[in-house]
Design a protein around this motif. Structure first.
Motif, PDB file in Angstrom:
ATOM      1  N   ARG A  84       0.696  -1.091  -0.073  1.00  0.00           N
ATOM      2  CA  ARG A  84       0.032  -0.044   0.047  1.00  0.00           C
ATOM      3  C   ARG A  84       0.868   1.253  -0.060  1.00  0.00           C
ATOM      4  O   ARG A  84       0.482   2.224  -0.591  1.00  0.00           O
ATOM      5  CB  ARG A  84      -0.885   0.172   1.226  1.00  0.00           C
ATOM      6  CG  ARG A  84      -2.091  -0.897   1.029  1.00  0.00           C
ATOM      7  CD  ARG A  84      -3.110  -0.722   2.401  1.00  0.00           C
ATOM      8  NE  ARG A  84      -4.185  -1.518   2.323  1.00  0.00           N
ATOM      9  CZ  ARG A  84      -5.134  -1.482   3.125  1.00  0.00           C
ATOM     10  NH1 ARG A  84      -5.376  -0.531   3.959  1.00  0.00           N
ATOM     11  NH2 ARG A  84      -6.232  -2.343   3.144  1.00  0.00           N
ATOM     12  N   GLN A 147      -9.129  14.579  -1.242  1.00  0.00           N
ATOM     13  CA  GLN A 147      -7.942  13.784  -1.332  1.00  0.00           C
ATOM     14  C   GLN A 147      -7.456  13.157   0.105  1.00  0.00           C
ATOM     15  O   GLN A 147      -6.974  12.066   0.144  1.00  0.00           O
ATOM     16  CB  GLN A 147      -6.814  14.915  -1.801  1.00  0.00           C
ATOM     17  CG  GLN A 147      -5.352  14.012  -1.898  1.00  0.00           C
ATOM     18  CD  GLN A 147      -4.365  15.225  -2.502  1.00  0.00           C
ATOM     19  OE1 GLN A 147      -4.647  15.846  -3.684  1.00  0.00           O
ATOM     20  NE2 GLN A 147      -3.301  15.424  -1.632  1.00  0.00           N
ATOM     21  N   GLN A 149      -9.593  12.021   2.588  1.00  0.00           N
ATOM     22  CA  GLN A 149     -10.142  11.356   2.685  1.00  0.00           C
ATOM     23  C   GLN A 149      -9.879   9.800   1.878  1.00  0.00           C
ATOM     24  O   GLN A 149      -9.699   8.641   2.567  1.00  0.00           O
ATOM     25  CB  GLN A 149     -11.634  11.338   2.416  1.00  0.00           C
ATOM     26  CG  GLN A 149     -12.852  10.236   2.867  1.00  0.00           C
ATOM     27  CD  GLN A 149     -14.084  10.486   2.101  1.00  0.00           C
ATOM     28  OE1 GLN A 149     -14.078  10.745   1.093  1.00  0.00           O
ATOM     29  NE2 GLN A 149     -14.992  10.334   2.986  1.00  0.00           N
ATOM     30  N   ASP A 150      -9.489   9.996   0.816  1.00  0.00           N
ATOM     31  CA  ASP A 150      -9.123   9.083  -0.411  1.00  0.00           C
ATOM     32  C   ASP A 150      -7.738   8.153   0.395  1.00  0.00           C
ATOM     33  O   ASP A 150      -7.866   7.048   0.186  1.00  0.00           O
ATOM     34  CB  ASP A 150      -8.888   9.286  -1.618  1.00  0.00           C
ATOM     35  CG  ASP A 150      -8.818   8.627  -2.612  1.00  0.00           C
ATOM     36  OD1 ASP A 150      -9.636   7.370  -2.815  1.00  0.00           O
ATOM     37  OD2 ASP A 150      -7.424   8.603  -3.463  1.00  0.00           O
ATOM     38  N   ARG A 151      -6.834   9.270   0.467  1.00  0.00           N
ATOM     39  CA  ARG A 151      -5.429   8.507   0.757  1.00  0.00           C
ATOM     40  C   ARG A 151      -5.500   7.953   2.180  1.00  0.00           C
ATOM     41  O   ARG A 151      -4.768   6.749   2.396  1.00  0.00           O
ATOM     42  CB  ARG A 151      -4.461   9.654   0.638  1.00  0.00           C
ATOM     43  CG  ARG A 151      -4.138  10.308  -0.656  1.00  0.00           C
ATOM     44  CD  ARG A 151      -3.105  11.244  -0.791  1.00  0.00           C
ATOM     45  NE  ARG A 151      -2.733  11.531  -2.189  1.00  0.00           N
ATOM     46  CZ  ARG A 151      -1.911  12.344  -2.656  1.00  0.00           C
ATOM     47  NH1 ARG A 151      -1.087  12.808  -1.668  1.00  0.00           N
ATOM     48  NH2 ARG A 151      -1.690  12.607  -3.987  1.00  0.00           N
ATOM     49  N   ARG A 153      -7.958   6.141   3.624  1.00  0.00           N
ATOM     50  CA  ARG A 153      -8.501   5.118   3.376  1.00  0.00           C
ATOM     51  C   ARG A 153      -7.493   4.001   2.752  1.00  0.00           C
ATOM     52  O   ARG A 153      -7.489   2.797   3.057  1.00  0.00           O
ATOM     53  CB  ARG A 153      -9.916   5.174   2.610  1.00  0.00           C
ATOM     54  CG  ARG A 153     -10.607   4.071   2.438  1.00  0.00           C
ATOM     55  CD  ARG A 153     -12.040   4.147   1.678  1.00  0.00           C
ATOM     56  NE  ARG A 153     -11.766   4.899   0.331  1.00  0.00           N
ATOM     57  CZ  ARG A 153     -11.248   4.180  -0.660  1.00  0.00           C
ATOM     58  NH1 ARG A 153     -11.432   2.986  -0.825  1.00  0.00           N
ATOM     59  NH2 ARG A 153     -11.292   4.996  -1.863  1.00  0.00           N
ATOM     60  N   LYS A 154      -6.954   4.451   1.530  1.00  0.00           N
ATOM     61  CA  LYS A 154      -6.358   3.683   0.517  1.00  0.00           C
ATOM     62  C   LYS A 154      -5.002   3.284   1.351  1.00  0.00           C
ATOM     63  O   LYS A 154      -4.690   2.089   1.375  1.00  0.00           O
ATOM     64  CB  LYS A 154      -6.107   4.027  -0.698  1.00  0.00           C
ATOM     65  CG  LYS A 154      -7.304   4.275  -1.439  1.00  0.00           C
ATOM     66  CD  LYS A 154      -6.799   4.744  -3.092  1.00  0.00           C
ATOM     67  CE  LYS A 154      -8.073   5.064  -3.764  1.00  0.00           C
ATOM     68  NZ  LYS A 154      -7.806   5.614  -5.191  1.00  0.00           N
ATOM     69  N   MET A 155      -4.425   4.068   1.867  1.00  0.00           N
ATOM     70  CA  MET A 155      -2.822   3.832   2.705  1.00  0.00           C
ATOM     71  C   MET A 155      -2.927   2.953   3.634  1.00  0.00           C
ATOM     72  O   MET A 155      -2.191   2.209   3.963  1.00  0.00           O
ATOM     73  CB  MET A 155      -2.214   5.066   2.461  1.00  0.00           C
ATOM     74  CG  MET A 155      -1.868   5.753   1.239  1.00  0.00           C
ATOM     75  SD  MET A 155      -0.817   7.249   1.543  1.00  0.00           S
ATOM     76  CE  MET A 155      -0.463   7.649  -0.318  1.00  0.00           C
ATOM     77  N   ASP A 157      -6.401   2.513   5.806  1.00  0.00           N
ATOM     78  CA  ASP A 157      -7.463   2.003   6.037  1.00  0.00           C
ATOM     79  C   ASP A 157      -8.121   2.773   7.274  1.00  0.00           C
ATOM     80  O   ASP A 157      -8.961   2.142   8.170  1.00  0.00           O
ATOM     81  CB  ASP A 157      -7.284   0.401   6.417  1.00  0.00           C
ATOM     82  CG  ASP A 157      -9.056  -0.322   6.327  1.00  0.00           C
ATOM     83  OD1 ASP A 157      -9.714   0.330   5.705  1.00  0.00           O
ATOM     84  OD2 ASP A 157      -9.222  -1.053   7.102  1.00  0.00           O
ATOM     85  N   ARG A 159     -10.837   5.475   8.068  1.00  0.00           N
ATOM     86  CA  ARG A 159     -11.976   5.998   7.241  1.00  0.00           C
ATOM     87  C   ARG A 159     -12.414   7.277   8.022  1.00  0.00           C
ATOM     88  O   ARG A 159     -13.118   7.442   9.130  1.00  0.00           O
ATOM     89  CB  ARG A 159     -13.274   4.961   7.679  1.00  0.00           C
ATOM     90  CG  ARG A 159     -12.748   3.468   6.984  1.00  0.00           C
ATOM     91  CD  ARG A 159     -12.660   3.440   5.742  1.00  0.00           C
ATOM     92  NE  ARG A 159     -12.013   2.222   5.253  1.00  0.00           N
ATOM     93  CZ  ARG A 159     -12.740   1.374   4.425  1.00  0.00           C
ATOM     94  NH1 ARG A 159     -13.852   1.781   3.715  1.00  0.00           N
ATOM     95  NH2 ARG A 159     -11.992   0.241   4.104  1.00  0.00           N
TER      96      ARG A 159
END
Length: 575
Positions: A84, A147, A149-151, A153-155, A157, A159
């Motif tokens: 990740r 950005q 919120q997205d990072r 979550r992706k990097m 987890d 939320r």
């Protein structure tokens, strides 16, 4: 036989088994090879170096040892998923520094492009995992909310819920329902519909993170920004247990603003008016700064190359020279007039003159619109004054006092009328000169630079003003095609674009779409105002940048270059 160490460009490091003069037999990790002696470089062994008193680069050695240790520990811990996120030593160092004590209070001022979002996640993830932190508030510029919120979550987890003003009402109880929130600072700082009262009534925040914290500004003359006041209000109410501020440009040239910012981190140790020497001694405990010149990867290799900078010159056409001569005369006359005013009046006039100078330093097109607006406004004011003078002249006065009052008002209006009419004459001359400038030398020079220096390369261009932006976009469209150019500004709309078909249009483009298209190589040029100077990564396909104009705040130059000179850049950046 020999055991000396050599390095080969293909096989790597090996030990010489047999030296045949012109050839060598060498044992490499991949096997034994016979190679030409001229193709290798000799390496100094440990014993030989000690005997000769030779010492290597200590900083490089320490960096490599630290990188190896961090890699080994991270593999053993299994804490962070390498699929990740690609970790870097300085990011883990920031994480280590931040987690040494609780509550954490830090200003992290790493250079632009060193991965502050990753650092925030590295700090936040273990705190959430150990349940040291449960309530988290992240404050960012409006354009970076999605950005973050997205990072997260992706990097990691993590939320984060996005703050939405329409969901923040007394009945919905937003702040008690949502425990981990990312909010737009420009939105939240406005106290509308008792927004701040509900925020202060909500439970305390275990950790508040502020991105681009230089927007929390305090000035000795103009006071504190609304964002600063909001953080200060939450701090004084005891609503923030720990606080981490992120900014690549913490010091804007004024100590007052810097120590004010540090007071949000630790109000007892820092603040304007406190003994500066004492504050400097405590600074290392509350401030972290990693510079691009020193950061390395996990193998100890330096991540960034020096930036190549190319100052370029251009000369005004006769029409441009005449316009700027008149502009200079207008500015000097305005300054002379302002010197005779009160402090408040002088300040107002000087602000207008400075604004005109900034516009004029960008392009004739940029200042032309402001001059037109000013001329229309002052004509309207002069017309109103003229009507009032006519009404005063037609009134009959019985009392001597009323006659004297009317005369005083008439004299004041006549004086104002003379000033306005004088300014109108100057403005009309300026606009006449501006209309004669049909092609701007600055834009022509930019096209030459692109063809000469940046041929076939993607180019990022920055300017402060949308009028100049429209000028450049139009020129690039004509030279390289309508579909080769994108733009970013705060409105996501650009007026007065002269398209290749000869029609003047307004075009609308989303900031995120333009950034994605530029990074994918779908467009060759991206022209941005300062709206693209923060929170957007543009290094995927681009390492060439042109400053169309220079911002008066030099920190913005740092932010601009940071869009392409950041982790992941594979080329030496040219500016």
């Amino acid at each position: 036989m020999s055991s000396r160490q050599i390095s080969h460009p293909v096989f790597g490091i090996g030990s010489v088994l047999v030296d045949n003069g012109s050839t060598l037999v060498v044992r490499f990790a991949s096997g034994i090879q016979e190679i030409e002696a001229s193709s290798v470089t000799g390496l100094t062994g440990v014993h030989e170096a000690v005997a000769k008193g030779q010492v290597g680069n200590v900083e490089q050695l320490v960096a490599r040892v630290q990188a190896a240790a961090i890699t080994s520990l991270n593999d053993a811990w299994g804490v962070f998923s390498r699929s990740r996120i690609s970790l870097l030593p300085h990011q883990l160092w920031v994480c280590h520094r931040a987690l040494r004590e609780w509550p954490v209070r830090l200003l992290i001022a790493d250079d632009v492009g060193l991965g502050k979002t990753v650092e925030a996640g590295l700090i936040l993830w273990p705190l959430l995992s150990r349940k040291v932190v449960q309530r988290v508030l992240v404050l960012t510029p409006a354009s970076l909310v999605d950005q973050w919120q997205d990072r997260m979550r992706k990097m990691f987890d993590i939320r984060l819920s996005i703050y939405q003003p329409e969901l923040d009402s007394g009945k919905r109880d937003f702040w008690n329902v949502h425990q981990q929130v990312v909010a737009s600072l420009p939105t939240l700082r406005l106290d509308r519909d008792d927004r701040h009262e509900r925020l202060l009534d909500a439970p305390d925040w275990d950790l508040v993170i502020v991105d681009e914290a230089h927007h929390l500004h305090a000035d000795e003359a103009s006071g504190k920004t609304q964002g600063f006041l909001l953080l200060e209000k939450l701090q004084k109410a005891g609503k923030i247990r720990s606080c981490v501020l992120f900014t690549a440009t913490p010091h804007r040239g004024k100590d007052y603003g810097f120590w004010s910012l540090m007071s949000l981190v630790d109000g007892q140790a820092f603040g304007p008016g406190k003994p500066e020497q004492a504050m400097r001694e405590k600074l290392h405990a509350r401030l972290i700064r990693n510079c691009k010149q020193k950061v390395v990867d996990m193998q100890g290799n330096r991540l960034f190359q020096p930036i190549l900078q190319f100052p370029e010159k251009f000369e005004y056409s006769p029409e441009e020279a005449e316009f700027y001569r008149l502009m200079t005369s207008f500015i000097m006359s305005g300054k002379a007039y302002a010197s005779g005013l009160s402090s408040q009046g002088r300040g107002q006039v000087m602000l207008v003159l400075i604004a005109l100078q900034k516009l004029a330093s960008s392009s004739v097109a940029a200042v032309r619109g402001a001059l037109r607006t000013r001329l229309t406004s002052i004509r309207d004011s002069a017309r109103n004054l003229r009507q009032e003078l006519e009404e005063l002249g037609s009134e009959e006065r019985d009392a001597a006092e009323e006659g004297a009052l009317a005369q005083w008002i008439r004299s004041s209006h006549q004086s104002s009328m003379m000033l306005m009419e004088n300014e109108i004459i100057h403005l009309e001359r300026l606009l006449q000169a501006a209309e004669k400038v049909v092609a701007e030398s600055r834009i022509q020079r930019i096209l030459e630079i692109i063809n000469e220096r940046f041929a076939e390369k993607s180019v990022l261009l920055f300017t402060e003003y949308k009028a100049t932006q429209a000028l450049i976009v139009s020129a690039l469209m004509h030279q390289f095609g309508e579909n080769s150019v994108g733009f970013i500004n705060g409105d996501e709309r650009l007026n007065e674009v002269l398209c290749p078909d000869g029609k003047v249009r307004a075009i609308a483009r989303r900031r995120g779409d333009m950034g994605d298209a530029f990074n994918a190589g779908d467009i060759r040029f991206l022209v941005s105002t300062e709206a693209g100077g923060e929170g957007i990564d543009l290094q995927a396909k681009c390492h060439c940048l042109i400053h169309v104009d220079l911002p008066w705040n030099p920190m913005r130059l740092h932010q601009r270059v940071g869009r392409v000179n950041r982790y992941g850049q594979r080329h030496q950046v040219q500016v």
